[in-house]
Design a protein around this motif. Structure first.
Motif, short mmCIF file in Angstrom:
data_model
loop_
_atom_site.label_atom_id
_atom_site.label_comp_id
_atom_site.label_asym_id
_atom_site.label_seq_id
_atom_site.Cartn_x
_atom_site.Cartn_y
_atom_site.Cartn_z
N TYR A 372 0.83 -1.21 0.00
CA TYR A 372 0.00 0.00 0.00
C TYR A 372 0.86 1.25 0.00
N GLY A 373 1.86 1.32 0.89
CA GLY A 373 2.68 2.51 1.01
C GLY A 373 3.51 2.78 -0.23
N LEU A 374 4.14 1.74 -0.79
CA LEU A 374 4.96 1.93 -1.99
C LEU A 374 4.12 2.38 -3.18
N SER A 375 2.94 1.78 -3.32
CA SER A 375 2.06 2.18 -4.41
C SER A 375 1.60 3.63 -4.24
N ALA A 376 1.23 4.00 -3.01
CA ALA A 376 0.77 5.37 -2.77
C ALA A 376 1.88 6.38 -3.02
N SER A 377 3.10 6.03 -2.62
CA SER A 377 4.22 6.93 -2.83
C SER A 377 4.51 7.12 -4.32
N ALA A 378 4.52 6.02 -5.06
CA ALA A 378 4.81 6.11 -6.50
C ALA A 378 3.69 6.82 -7.24
N CYS A 379 2.44 6.55 -6.85
CA CYS A 379 1.30 7.11 -7.58
C CYS A 379 1.01 8.56 -7.19
N SER A 380 1.65 9.07 -6.14
CA SER A 380 1.47 10.49 -5.83
C SER A 380 1.92 11.37 -6.98
N SER A 381 2.88 10.86 -7.76
CA SER A 381 3.36 11.64 -8.91
C SER A 381 2.29 11.80 -9.98
N LEU A 382 1.23 10.97 -9.95
CA LEU A 382 0.16 11.12 -10.94
C LEU A 382 -0.58 12.44 -10.78
N ALA A 383 -0.48 13.04 -9.59
CA ALA A 383 -1.13 14.34 -9.38
C ALA A 383 -0.49 15.43 -10.23
N LEU A 384 0.72 15.17 -10.76
CA LEU A 384 1.36 16.15 -11.63
C LEU A 384 0.59 16.36 -12.92
N CYS A 385 -0.35 15.46 -13.23
CA CYS A 385 -1.16 15.66 -14.43
C CYS A 385 -2.02 16.91 -14.33
N MET A 386 -2.18 17.46 -13.10
CA MET A 386 -2.90 18.73 -12.95
C MET A 386 -2.20 19.87 -13.68
N LEU A 387 -0.91 19.69 -13.98
CA LEU A 387 -0.18 20.73 -14.69
C LEU A 387 -0.69 20.91 -16.12
N CYS A 388 -1.25 19.84 -16.68
CA CYS A 388 -1.73 19.93 -18.05
C CYS A 388 -3.21 19.57 -18.21
N LEU A 389 -3.82 18.98 -17.18
CA LEU A 389 -5.23 18.62 -17.23
C LEU A 389 -6.01 19.42 -16.20
N GLN A 390 -7.31 19.32 -16.25
CA GLN A 390 -8.15 20.01 -15.28
C GLN A 390 -7.97 19.40 -13.90
N ARG A 391 -8.13 20.23 -12.88
CA ARG A 391 -7.74 19.80 -11.53
C ARG A 391 -8.64 18.73 -10.93
N HIS A 392 -9.86 18.57 -11.46
CA HIS A 392 -10.77 17.59 -10.87
C HIS A 392 -10.49 16.17 -11.36
N ILE A 393 -9.68 16.01 -12.40
CA ILE A 393 -9.48 14.68 -12.97
C ILE A 393 -8.77 13.73 -12.00
N PRO A 394 -7.64 14.10 -11.36
CA PRO A 394 -7.00 13.16 -10.43
C PRO A 394 -7.90 12.79 -9.24
N LEU A 395 -8.64 13.77 -8.73
CA LEU A 395 -9.51 13.49 -7.58
C LEU A 395 -10.62 12.51 -7.96
N LEU A 396 -11.23 12.72 -9.11
CA LEU A 396 -12.29 11.83 -9.55
C LEU A 396 -11.73 10.45 -9.92
N ALA A 397 -10.50 10.42 -10.46
CA ALA A 397 -9.89 9.12 -10.78
C ALA A 397 -9.65 8.32 -9.51
N GLY A 398 -9.13 8.97 -8.45
CA GLY A 398 -8.94 8.27 -7.18
C GLY A 398 -10.25 7.79 -6.60
N ALA A 399 -11.30 8.61 -6.70
CA ALA A 399 -12.62 8.20 -6.18
C ALA A 399 -13.16 7.01 -6.96
#
Length: 574
Positions: A372-399
């Motif tokens: 769980y911890g290793l996956s969460a740490s590695a996947c935190s970088s997916l939030a960088l997609c907010m730099l080029c996509l709309q900000r609600h996309i990562p939050l809705l993807a996690g949900a």
């Protein structure tokens, strides 16, 4: 009487020498204090702000490392302590004269119940000490919790657990505030040549990057927390055929916390010397976290800004968290805050015990949480997609990921003592970590984007982590519910959270006015050279990175910012 001409010649020579000596002295003085012929002001300015930017990056990395060490030590010690105290033989042999089970219940109650009052004192604590020193104090309290385990008694464990409960919300509120403030300072140092006010949202990119870095470090704390289990406690545990002998149902068919689990889990008791060594290593890690905050973390504000933040009045500081809750943006985010608290404790208790341990045994608990911890740490970088996509996309993807996993867990009951289910369980743990990373990173980024005024950030992050603490307390209360009821509550909360978040984004898109409470102007008298300038750069709100004028222009019906002087009675009405 005729004077000798040589006298006049000597006098003229002396005057000329004095003149030449004075000119030589002036030339030497100019060479000493004047500008160096090779001095390049623009290049030196560039070097100065490069050092400033490197200092900000150092602050972010140091705060992230301190948070990882602190939370990792806390989780690891608490996990090891609860497993040891659960074993019936350990309690009878080591502590037959004290009721460790009752003490553990009170320890958990102290950790989970005390944060309920955190909304009353956290902003006052942060304003009184400053962000850096509030972090240092909270990390020191975590170190005090570790030290109390050298002598396990009621009067050491319970007070330290209550102290941990007091420090939880101040620590994470100050951490979130600190990282957001560092992003704003980095933006200021990058754009130091710009004389005009920066456009709204100019620092958003740095908020995204710095919060991503912080949560990539933070989620590694779940990996660090398993080190005592891997290198120490697993050597003393029985295998699953013994510990799970009486377990009949797992997963969605289970009730409470793994009913039927054997009351003896240790095949041999660890020596006291070995326990002291483990506690000493954890204490050293906690002390290292304190040193990192003290030595490597720079101040978030200049001293005069700290004074201004405190001098708006302690009564106002006490009231402002409650007044900020009138903002519809924040109210629409309350369900997400609550779900964020639900999901992180559920994966550490409900999923890991009723699914993971029930199928694979207690000796595999550390590996599940590490996945769980290793996956969460590695996947935190997916939030960088907010730099080029709309900000609600990562939050809705996690949900969406969590919703799919909740439905899967609701329909699945693993077989007890069947190790062939390990790949599926590790996959679910990794996917849950991905959803958690997107959830937590996106929430902190969203708060940094919505509330850029540095005078409001401590209140906003306090409200976020207070609601999270309330949710964790609720999970503590429902521990004896059937698993289907727990999963249903989680799923309903997630659906409500997504709905209210989308409603907030819709209202922001329609430019619906939101209400922000007035931040009173500092009450201290402005004396001294720092306040003689007409445009005082040391005053709070002078850097133009807040919500003040921009929000007034967009929302004229809102309360004024700190640039306007309200009367005393108006300040209280807010």
């Amino acid at each position: 009487m005729q004077k000798d001409p040589s006298v006049y010649q000597d006098a003229g020579t002396a005057v000329a020498g004095d003149r030449l000596g004075a000119e030589g002295t002036e030339k030497q003085l100019d060479d000493f204090v004047g500008a160096h012929p090779d001095y390049n002001e623009e290049e030196e300015e560039l070097k100065f702000f490069r050092r400033k930017r490197l200092g900000v990056i150092k602050n972010v990395l140091a705060a992230s490392l301190a948070g990882t060490l602190t939370y990792g030590v806390y989780l690891g010690l608490l996990q090891m302590q609860l497993i040891l105290h659960y074993d019936e033989t350990y309690r009878e042999v080591k502590y037959s004269n004290i009721q460790l089970e009752d003490i553990d219940r009170k320890v958990l109650m102290g950790i989970n119940v005390t944060p309920i009052a955190a909304l009353l004192y956290t902003p006052v604590l942060i304003r009184f000490f400053g962000i850096k020193w509030a972090m240092f104090l909270a990390v020191g309290i975590y170190a005090f919790f570790v030290s109390s385990n050298y002598w396990e008694r009621y009067y050491t464990l319970v007070p330290s657990a209550v102290a941990i409960g007091v420090a939880i919300v101040p620590l994470w509120a100050s951490m979130g505030n600190y990282i957001t403030r560092m992003a704003q300072k980095y933006h200021e140092h990058v754009n130091y040549k710009e004389e005009q006010r920066a456009p709204r949202g100019a620092s958003d990119a740095y908020i995204i990057i710095f919060q991503t870095i912080f949560y990539a470090f933070f989620h590694l704390s779940f990996v660090c927390a398993q080190m005592p289990m891997l290198f120490f406690l697993n050597n003393y545990l029985y295998q699953l055929n013994h510990t799970l002998f009486g377990v009949k149902h797992c997963g969605t068919l289970s009730h409470g916390t793994l009913p039927g689990f054997n009351t003896t889990v240790l095949q041999s008791l660890p020596r006291s010397v070995n326990l002291i060594m483990v506690d000493s290593v954890l204490m050293a890690a906690a002390f290292l976290a304190m040193l990192v905050v003290l030595v490597l973390c720079g101040a978030a504000y200049r001293p005069t800004e700290e004074i201004d933040l405190r001098s708006i009045g302690w009564g106002n500081i006490f009231q402002l968290p409650f007044k900020h809750m009138r903002d519809y943006r924040l109210r629409h985010l309350f369900p997400i805050f609550i779900y964020s608290g639900f999901e992180v404790l559920f994966v550490c208790t409900g999923f890991s015990l009723n699914y993971g341990v029930c199928a694979l045994g207690l000796e595999k608990l550390a590996y599940l949480l590490m996945a769980y911890g290793l996956s969460a740490s590695a996947c935190s970088s997916l939030a960088l997609c907010m730099l080029c996509l709309q900000r609600h996309i990562p939050l809705l993807a996690g949900a969406f990921i969590h919703a799919a996993l909740l439905v899967t867990l609701f329909c699945w009951a693993p077989e007890p003592r069947l190790e062939g289910q390990a790949p599926l369980l590790y996959t679910i743990a990794a996917l849950w970590g991905m959803g958690s990373a997107l959830n937590k990173t996106s929430i902190s980024i969203l708060l940094g984007m919505l509330y850029k005024n540095k005078e409001r950030q401590d209140f906003i992050f306090t409200i976020y982590h207070w609601w999270q603490a309330l949710a964790i307390f609720t999970v503590y209360l429902w521990s004896e519910l059937p698993m289907k009821a727990k999963l249903s509550i989680l799923l309903v909360t997630l659906v409500v959270a997504v709905g209210t978040y989308l409603r907030m984004e819709q209202q922001l898109g329609q430019h619906v006015e939101y209400r922000l409470p007035r931040i009173p102007r500092p009450r201290h008298q402005m004396r001294g050279y720092r306040y003689l300038e007409e445009d005082n750069s040391d005053q709070t709100g002078s850097e133009g990175d807040g919500d003040g004028e921009e929000e007034q222009e967009e929302h004229p019906a809102e309360a004024t910012s700190s640039e306007e002087l309200p009367r005393e009675d108006e300040e209280q009405r807010g």
